[in-house]
Motif scaffolding. Sequence first.
Motif, PDB file in Angstrom:
ATOM      1  N   GLY A  60     -11.225  -4.156   0.120  1.00 18.81           N
ATOM      2  CA  GLY A  60     -10.785  -4.644   1.056  1.00 18.81           C
ATOM      3  C   GLY A  60      -9.902  -5.920   0.909  1.00 18.81           C
ATOM      4  O   GLY A  60     -10.116  -6.845   0.261  1.00 18.81           O
ATOM      5  N   ILE A  61      -8.431  -5.791   1.143  1.00 14.04           N
ATOM      6  CA  ILE A  61      -7.546  -6.945   1.246  1.00 14.04           C
ATOM      7  C   ILE A  61      -8.144  -8.165   1.731  1.00 14.04           C
ATOM      8  O   ILE A  61      -7.899  -9.471   1.101  1.00 14.04           O
ATOM      9  CB  ILE A  61      -6.219  -6.652   1.720  1.00 14.04           C
ATOM     10  CG1 ILE A  61      -5.403  -7.764   1.385  1.00 14.04           C
ATOM     11  CG2 ILE A  61      -6.177  -6.553   3.390  1.00 14.04           C
ATOM     12  CD1 ILE A  61      -4.687  -7.223  -0.038  1.00 14.04           C
ATOM     13  N   SER A  62      -9.006  -8.485   2.639  1.00 13.26           N
ATOM     14  CA  SER A  62      -9.698  -9.480   3.230  1.00 13.26           C
ATOM     15  C   SER A  62     -10.173 -10.516   2.155  1.00 13.26           C
ATOM     16  O   SER A  62     -10.200 -11.535   2.063  1.00 13.26           O
ATOM     17  CB  SER A  62     -10.678  -9.338   4.509  1.00 13.26           C
ATOM     18  OG  SER A  62     -11.726  -8.521   3.880  1.00 13.26           O
TER      19      SER A  62
ATOM     20  N   ASP B 170     -15.052  -5.832   4.566  1.00 13.79           N
ATOM     21  CA  ASP B 170     -15.947  -6.131   5.506  1.00 13.79           C
ATOM     22  C   ASP B 170     -15.647  -5.558   6.907  1.00 13.79           C
ATOM     23  O   ASP B 170     -16.359  -5.955   7.936  1.00 13.79           O
ATOM     24  CB  ASP B 170     -15.476  -7.846   5.618  1.00 13.79           C
ATOM     25  CG  ASP B 170     -14.297  -8.204   5.754  1.00 13.79           C
ATOM     26  OD1 ASP B 170     -13.430  -7.364   5.989  1.00 13.79           O
ATOM     27  OD2 ASP B 170     -13.886  -9.475   5.837  1.00 13.79           O
ATOM     28  N   ASP B 171     -14.686  -4.776   6.895  1.00 13.42           N
ATOM     29  CA  ASP B 171     -14.315  -3.965   8.252  1.00 13.42           C
ATOM     30  C   ASP B 171     -15.160  -2.509   7.880  1.00 13.42           C
ATOM     31  O   ASP B 171     -14.859  -1.725   7.401  1.00 13.42           O
ATOM     32  CB  ASP B 171     -13.153  -3.695   8.035  1.00 13.42           C
ATOM     33  CG  ASP B 171     -12.578  -2.845   9.443  1.00 13.42           C
ATOM     34  OD1 ASP B 171     -13.260  -2.502  10.293  1.00 13.42           O
ATOM     35  OD2 ASP B 171     -11.380  -2.326   9.430  1.00 13.42           O
TER      36      ASP B 171
ATOM     37  N   VAL C 270      -7.364  -2.013  -0.726  1.00 13.16           N
ATOM     38  CA  VAL C 270      -6.970  -1.275   0.757  1.00 13.16           C
ATOM     39  C   VAL C 270      -6.413  -2.482   1.537  1.00 13.16           C
ATOM     40  O   VAL C 270      -7.119  -3.363   1.726  1.00 13.16           O
ATOM     41  CB  VAL C 270      -8.321  -0.772   1.233  1.00 13.16           C
ATOM     42  CG1 VAL C 270      -8.135   0.056   2.666  1.00 13.16           C
ATOM     43  CG2 VAL C 270      -9.026   0.281   0.044  1.00 13.16           C
ATOM     44  N   CYS C 271      -5.305  -2.052   2.244  1.00 13.17           N
ATOM     45  CA  CYS C 271      -4.516  -3.102   2.797  1.00 13.17           C
ATOM     46  C   CYS C 271      -3.718  -2.572   3.935  1.00 13.17           C
ATOM     47  O   CYS C 271      -3.490  -1.275   3.989  1.00 13.17           O
ATOM     48  CB  CYS C 271      -3.785  -3.856   2.040  1.00 13.17           C
ATOM     49  SG  CYS C 271      -2.247  -2.879   1.040  1.00 13.17           S
ATOM     50  N   GLU C 272      -3.154  -3.324   4.852  1.00 13.73           N
ATOM     51  CA  GLU C 272      -2.307  -2.904   5.796  1.00 13.73           C
ATOM     52  C   GLU C 272      -0.807  -3.271   5.272  1.00 13.73           C
ATOM     53  O   GLU C 272      -0.572  -3.943   4.256  1.00 13.73           O
ATOM     54  CB  GLU C 272      -2.195  -4.001   7.115  1.00 13.73           C
ATOM     55  CG  GLU C 272      -3.657  -3.873   7.656  1.00 13.73           C
ATOM     56  CD  GLU C 272      -3.704  -2.686   8.743  1.00 13.73           C
ATOM     57  OE1 GLU C 272      -2.783  -1.899   8.961  1.00 13.73           O
ATOM     58  OE2 GLU C 272      -4.929  -2.379   9.067  1.00 13.73           O
TER      59      GLU C 272
END
Length: 144
Positions: free
Chosen positions: A64-66, A21-22, A91-93
Amino acid sequence: MQIGVETSKAVDQRRVFVIDDDEITRAALQFMLHDEIETHELETPEEAYKKGIDWLKPHVVLLGISFLKQRGNALIGELASKFPGVRILIVCEKSDEPVAVDGLKAGAHGAMVKPLTLEAVRKKVDTILGRGGASPLVQLSVLK
């Protein structure tokens, strides 16, 4: 052909869906990968399911991790059922690693931790696709 792109990878018929979503992360990943593999940016899993109807199924999903935070680990199984045989990378921080680890336990195949670099992203996708060995460089000769 792009400089620094191996011919064998540039003609590979496999594809990657980047579902995040980014918008910045999606664009960055698409930019990093598009020279070597067909890459599609998608905002939601539902958009990916729609695009994946019939022939356009992905071989790798960069998720995406979100979405795992919002929908839980069942999303991993849902992606696997919609796209049989797909390899899923989260994919994450760094701070999101516990959520990513839970996603791995639920069936994801790996994770990419930000900051993302061109070399690391390409290497991870190559590895997950079984393209780990470097192909010999194409030799060009001048005809006399």
